[in-house]
Design a protein around this motif. Sequence first.
Motif, mmCIF file in Angstrom:
data_model
loop_
_atom_site.group_PDB
_atom_site.id
_atom_site.type_symbol
_atom_site.label_atom_id
_atom_site.label_comp_id
_atom_site.label_asym_id
_atom_site.label_seq_id
_atom_site.Cartn_x
_atom_site.Cartn_y
_atom_site.Cartn_z
ATOM 1 N N ILE A 26 -20.133 -23.341 -7.560
ATOM 2 C CA ILE A 26 -19.753 -22.120 -8.285
ATOM 3 C C ILE A 26 -20.990 -21.401 -8.812
ATOM 4 N N ARG A 27 -21.945 -22.143 -9.361
ATOM 5 C CA ARG A 27 -23.147 -21.532 -9.947
ATOM 6 C C ARG A 27 -24.017 -20.868 -8.884
ATOM 7 N N VAL A 36 -10.184 -19.942 -5.417
ATOM 8 C CA VAL A 36 -10.061 -21.395 -5.330
ATOM 9 C C VAL A 36 -10.069 -21.829 -3.868
ATOM 10 N N ALA A 37 -9.383 -21.071 -3.006
ATOM 11 C CA ALA A 37 -9.346 -21.406 -1.579
ATOM 12 C C ALA A 37 -10.744 -21.347 -0.966
ATOM 13 N N LYS A 41 -13.279 -24.449 0.619
ATOM 14 C CA LYS A 41 -13.948 -24.388 1.928
ATOM 15 C C LYS A 41 -15.444 -24.669 1.796
ATOM 16 N N ARG A 42 -16.055 -24.231 0.692
ATOM 17 C CA ARG A 42 -17.503 -24.354 0.520
ATOM 18 C C ARG A 42 -17.949 -25.716 -0.011
ATOM 19 N N LEU A 43 -17.025 -26.490 -0.544
ATOM 20 C CA LEU A 43 -17.401 -27.808 -1.070
ATOM 21 C C LEU A 43 -17.829 -28.718 0.079
#
Length: 92
Positions: A26-27, A36-37, A41-43
Amino acid sequence: MVSSEAAPVYEHSPTLNTVIMVEEVIRNMDESVITVAELKKRLPRKVNHNKLKIIFRYLEESNKILFTTDGITWIFNPNPNLRKAISKGLEL
């Protein structure tokens, strides 16, 4: 003095590594708002939605993120000069 309100007990709490992973994504995002979706995907690895909700609650209560109608925004700024200016500033 001890608070009369008990802290919530979770059956499965996220690990510190998971909290840090979500916080860093997030940062370090390029956009100012992320859904949130899109975050999922980016995690780098999958995170259970219930654990994500616990992480979001923690980050929001610690004034690091803000939920808007468009998504999640990182708002935490650790700059000591900014904190000093805010504390000395006038409230309008």
